[in-house]
Write a protein that holds these residues in place. Structure first.
Motif, PDB file in Angstrom:
ATOM      1  N   ASN A 331       0.837  -1.214   0.000  1.00 32.77           N
ATOM      2  CA  ASN A 331       0.000   0.000   0.000  1.00 32.77           C
ATOM      3  C   ASN A 331       0.864   1.254   0.000  1.00 32.77           C
ATOM      4  O   ASN A 331       0.629   2.185  -0.766  1.00 32.77           O
ATOM      5  CB  ASN A 331      -0.891   0.043   1.255  1.00 32.77           C
ATOM      6  CG  ASN A 331      -2.182  -0.731   1.055  1.00 32.77           C
ATOM      7  OD1 ASN A 331      -2.474  -1.144  -0.058  1.00 32.77           O
ATOM      8  ND2 ASN A 331      -2.923  -0.926   2.126  1.00 32.77           N
ATOM      9  N   HIS A 335       1.118   4.138  -3.046  1.00 38.33           N
ATOM     10  CA  HIS A 335       0.613   5.505  -2.855  1.00 38.33           C
ATOM     11  C   HIS A 335       1.739   6.517  -2.674  1.00 38.33           C
ATOM     12  O   HIS A 335       1.498   7.614  -2.181  1.00 38.33           O
ATOM     13  CB  HIS A 335      -0.343   5.548  -1.651  1.00 38.33           C
ATOM     14  CG  HIS A 335      -1.578   4.733  -1.867  1.00 38.33           C
ATOM     15  ND1 HIS A 335      -2.678   5.215  -2.541  1.00 38.33           N
ATOM     16  CD2 HIS A 335      -1.866   3.442  -1.557  1.00 38.33           C
ATOM     17  CE1 HIS A 335      -3.602   4.263  -2.607  1.00 38.33           C
ATOM     18  NE2 HIS A 335      -3.135   3.181  -2.019  1.00 38.33           N
ATOM     19  N   ASP A 359       5.145   6.325   4.953  1.00 40.65           N
ATOM     20  CA  ASP A 359       5.498   6.716   3.583  1.00 40.65           C
ATOM     21  C   ASP A 359       5.397   8.234   3.437  1.00 40.65           C
ATOM     22  O   ASP A 359       4.802   8.907   4.275  1.00 40.65           O
ATOM     23  CB  ASP A 359       4.595   5.994   2.568  1.00 40.65           C
ATOM     24  CG  ASP A 359       3.145   6.399   2.682  1.00 40.65           C
ATOM     25  OD1 ASP A 359       2.839   7.576   2.475  1.00 40.65           O
ATOM     26  OD2 ASP A 359       2.304   5.514   2.990  1.00 40.65           O
ATOM     27  N   ILE A 364      -3.952  10.463   3.309  1.00 41.66           N
ATOM     28  CA  ILE A 364      -5.381  10.091   3.281  1.00 41.66           C
ATOM     29  C   ILE A 364      -6.152  11.171   4.037  1.00 41.66           C
ATOM     30  O   ILE A 364      -5.771  11.543   5.152  1.00 41.66           O
ATOM     31  CB  ILE A 364      -5.603   8.731   3.993  1.00 41.66           C
ATOM     32  CG1 ILE A 364      -4.650   7.666   3.434  1.00 41.66           C
ATOM     33  CG2 ILE A 364      -7.046   8.266   3.886  1.00 41.66           C
ATOM     34  CD1 ILE A 364      -4.456   6.484   4.355  1.00 41.66           C
ATOM     35  N   ARG A 378     -12.398   1.904  -0.537  1.00 41.29           N
ATOM     36  CA  ARG A 378     -11.207   2.538  -1.113  1.00 41.29           C
ATOM     37  C   ARG A 378     -11.456   4.038  -1.190  1.00 41.29           C
ATOM     38  O   ARG A 378     -12.586   4.471  -1.408  1.00 41.29           O
ATOM     39  CB  ARG A 378     -10.966   2.063  -2.540  1.00 41.29           C
ATOM     40  CG  ARG A 378     -10.557   0.627  -2.638  1.00 41.29           C
ATOM     41  CD  ARG A 378     -11.494  -0.019  -3.592  1.00 41.29           C
ATOM     42  NE  ARG A 378     -10.897  -1.186  -4.205  1.00 41.29           N
ATOM     43  CZ  ARG A 378     -11.617  -2.075  -4.839  1.00 41.29           C
ATOM     44  NH1 ARG A 378     -12.915  -1.930  -4.918  1.00 41.29           N
ATOM     45  NH2 ARG A 378     -11.029  -3.115  -5.384  1.00 41.29           N
ATOM     46  N   VAL A 379     -10.383   4.800  -1.037  1.00 34.07           N
ATOM     47  CA  VAL A 379     -10.512   6.251  -1.148  1.00 34.07           C
ATOM     48  C   VAL A 379     -10.807   6.583  -2.615  1.00 34.07           C
ATOM     49  O   VAL A 379     -11.676   7.370  -2.933  1.00 34.07           O
ATOM     50  CB  VAL A 379      -9.230   6.947  -0.657  1.00 34.07           C
ATOM     51  CG1 VAL A 379      -9.308   8.445  -0.885  1.00 34.07           C
ATOM     52  CG2 VAL A 379      -9.000   6.623   0.819  1.00 34.07           C
ATOM     53  N   SER A 384      -7.304   2.380  -7.189  1.00 33.99           N
ATOM     54  CA  SER A 384      -6.961   1.158  -6.448  1.00 33.99           C
ATOM     55  C   SER A 384      -6.952  -0.037  -7.413  1.00 33.99           C
ATOM     56  O   SER A 384      -6.040  -0.860  -7.403  1.00 33.99           O
ATOM     57  CB  SER A 384      -7.956   0.928  -5.315  1.00 33.99           C
ATOM     58  OG  SER A 384      -7.971  -0.407  -4.935  1.00 33.99           O
ATOM     59  N   GLY A 389      -5.213  -3.373  -6.638  1.00 31.08           N
ATOM     60  CA  GLY A 389      -5.742  -3.520  -5.272  1.00 31.08           C
ATOM     61  C   GLY A 389      -7.100  -4.201  -5.277  1.00 31.08           C
ATOM     62  O   GLY A 389      -7.859  -4.083  -6.244  1.00 31.08           O
ATOM     63  N   THR A 390      -7.420  -4.918  -4.203  1.00 35.42           N
ATOM     64  CA  THR A 390      -8.725  -5.581  -4.107  1.00 35.42           C
ATOM     65  C   THR A 390      -9.646  -4.840  -3.140  1.00 35.42           C
ATOM     66  O   THR A 390     -10.835  -5.152  -3.053  1.00 35.42           O
ATOM     67  CB  THR A 390      -8.559  -7.022  -3.572  1.00 35.42           C
ATOM     68  OG1 THR A 390      -7.951  -6.940  -2.284  1.00 35.42           O
ATOM     69  CG2 THR A 390      -7.733  -7.860  -4.502  1.00 35.42           C
ATOM     70  N   GLY A 391      -9.107  -3.904  -2.380  1.00 32.27           N
ATOM     71  CA  GLY A 391      -9.921  -3.212  -1.370  1.00 32.27           C
ATOM     72  C   GLY A 391     -10.115  -4.070  -0.132  1.00 32.27           C
ATOM     73  O   GLY A 391     -10.925  -3.758   0.742  1.00 32.27           O
ATOM     74  N   GLY A 393      -7.199  -5.472   1.514  1.00 36.39           N
ATOM     75  CA  GLY A 393      -5.911  -5.586   2.210  1.00 36.39           C
ATOM     76  C   GLY A 393      -5.966  -5.151   3.660  1.00 36.39           C
ATOM     77  O   GLY A 393      -5.550  -5.897   4.559  1.00 36.39           O
ATOM     78  N   LEU A 394      -6.534  -3.959   3.922  1.00 36.21           N
ATOM     79  CA  LEU A 394      -6.528  -3.468   5.306  1.00 36.21           C
ATOM     80  C   LEU A 394      -7.543  -4.223   6.177  1.00 36.21           C
ATOM     81  O   LEU A 394      -7.363  -4.329   7.386  1.00 36.21           O
ATOM     82  CB  LEU A 394      -6.782  -1.959   5.342  1.00 36.21           C
ATOM     83  CG  LEU A 394      -5.617  -1.109   4.795  1.00 36.21           C
ATOM     84  CD1 LEU A 394      -5.957   0.368   4.848  1.00 36.21           C
ATOM     85  CD2 LEU A 394      -4.330  -1.364   5.575  1.00 36.21           C
TER      86      LEU A 394
END
Ligand code: ADP
Length: 431
Positions: A331, A335, A359, A364, A378-379, A384, A389-391, A393-394
């Motif tokens: 991530n 970003h 980072d 965000i 996702r933002v 993403s 990204g799959t949305g 991860g977090l």
């Protein structure tokens, strides 16, 4: 009648009595004797009235006020007024208590009022239904003696008002209850039990659904991906004509496979409540390994540095912890521009040890931070997806941390960068 007129009447009564006794005494030449007789008569009358008052006070409802006039009448009417005020207040209190008792009885959750020593004082209808309590027999008994449930006994002994306990309802193994305690009065407490059978059932259906959908999708996806790969390698079709569609299909299939893998991992994480604590995971090695792997992903990857300030290991599941570090580092890389920087730290902070991924990327906005760990949140969904990204991860990070009794904290400033902190508690650390 007011008090004054009662006293005035009484005064004149005494005056008349003395005058009559005196007159009669003068006639019979026995003034003292007649005055004494008058005094005795007055005293006996008052004694008699006192005795009547005492008798009437014994049960005021049973008979009418015996005297309505004079000083005694006045005393009776004052006592009657005070008693009627008390009766009205009692009636109001009784009404209030009855209303309270009937509203608590109507509650769907079981409520049991317990003395400080765990003796049952009172309970509502739902407690009879859900816990099988019986009014006549069980009031005055100790709750733990009635249930003989070691977990419930330990839960009650701890008196921890912030915790809840899930247990099978007595006499009905299909019914699940959530029990909590709440303090009241002087050391007494309430035991509240809620029927959560339906809620658990719905949660199970939801988890099963995700797991089932993922399983169903995995096989066809593997087949499609296999065909695409075969076609990409085939020699008898014109590569130019199908190269682009095949690439796109391949990318989409890989993406779907990743979503399915992530959903399956989430379903697995949800189905077992605790992770394996038998293995100790070398976090220093893991952090360095993931940083090296991610550095090599593409030439545009920003520089990834590691800062190690702890040699502690984590009691837990290596594969799961690796997915935490990887998700956070990927991530951060995704970003952060190529000239930015990502720092991965493993450092002691007092008794806990923290995994930090910082980072210098886009950051965000604060309104998104509380929702980042929701599935598919996702933002910017478009970006993403573009980055693979799959949305999820977090959401995975949060679940894995939960299972390791660790917590996630997110600090971020738009255009400045973000910092994801995973706090591991002392009881999950060794070394
Ligand atoms: P995704 O697969 O989209 O990365 P995640 O659950 O890992 O899903 O992250 C959810 C969203 O959080 C991302 O879509 C992104 O908008 C935001 N996010 C996560 N990490 C960072 C980061 N380091 N910097 C900026 N935004 C981030």
């Amino acid at each position: 009648m007011n008090a004054r007129s009662g006293w005035v009447q009484e005064f004149w009564r005494i005056v008349v009595l003395v005058l009559v006794a005196w007159a009669a005494g003068t006639v019979f030449n026995q003034v003292y004797l007649f005055l004494l007789l008058a005094l005795l008569a007055y005293t006996f009358r008052n004694l008699f009235n006192l005795q009547r008052l005492a008798y009437w006070l014994g049960d005021p409802q049973a008979s009418q006020i015996p005297i309505h006039f004079g000083l005694w009448g006045d005393i009776y009417s004052r006592i009657a007024r005070v008693m009627s005020r008390h009766a009205q207040r009692d009636a109001r209190m009784t009404k209030l208590v009855n209303e309270y008792a009937s509203s608590t009885s109507a509650l769907p959750d079981a409520t049991v009022a317990l003395e400080a020593d765990g003796t049952i004082r009172w309970f509502n209808d739902a407690a009879s239904r859900l816990l099988g309590l019986q009014a006549a027999k069980d009031i005055g008994q100790k709750l733990v003696n009635l249930f003989r449930h070691p977990e419930l006994a330990a839960f009650i002994a701890k008196l921890d008002y912030s915790r809840t306990l899930e247990l099978t309802a007595p006499g009905n193994k299909n019914r699940k209850l959530e029990v909590r305690l709440a303090p009241y009065g002087d050391g007494q407490y309430l035991l509240l039990a809620q029927d959560i059978t339906d809620r658990l059932q719905q949660e199970r259906v939801r988890k099963d659904f995700v797991a089932n959908v993922s399983h169903e999708l995995r096989t066809p996806l593997t087949v499609i991906s296999g065909f695409i790969e075969n076609l990409q390698d085939a020699e008898n079709v014109s590569r130019e004509s199908i190269a682009r569609p095949l690439d796109l299909m391949g990318q989409q299939a890989a993406r779907m496979r990743q979503i399915v893998e992530d959903l399956l991992l989430l379903a697995r994480l949800e189905s077992d409540s605790k992770s394996n604590t038998q293995t100790t995971v070398d976090m220093v090695g893991l952090v360095r390994l993931v940083a090296d792997e991610c550095q090599g992903l593409s030439p545009e990857t920003p520089e990834i540095r590691t800062e190690i300030g702890s040699a502690r290991r984590v009691l837990g599941d290596e594969k799961q912890l690796r997915s935490v570090v990887t998700n956070l580092v990927v991530n951060a890389v995704n970003h952060t521009p190529a000239d930015g920087e990502v720092i991965v730290r493993w450092i002691d902070r007092g008794s806990e040890t923290v995994l930090e991924v910082e980072d210098s990327g886009e950051g965000i906005a604060s309104e998104h931070i509380p929702r980042l760990t929701e599935r598919f949140y996702r933002v910017d969904a478009g970006r993403s997806r573009e980055r693979g990204g799959t949305g999820l991860g977090l959401a995975i990070v949060k679940h894995v941390l939960n299972r390791h009794e660790a917590t996630l904290e997110v600090e971020s400033e738009l255009d400045e960068g973000s910092r994801f902190l995973c706090h591991f508690p002392a009881n999950r650390l060794s070394g």
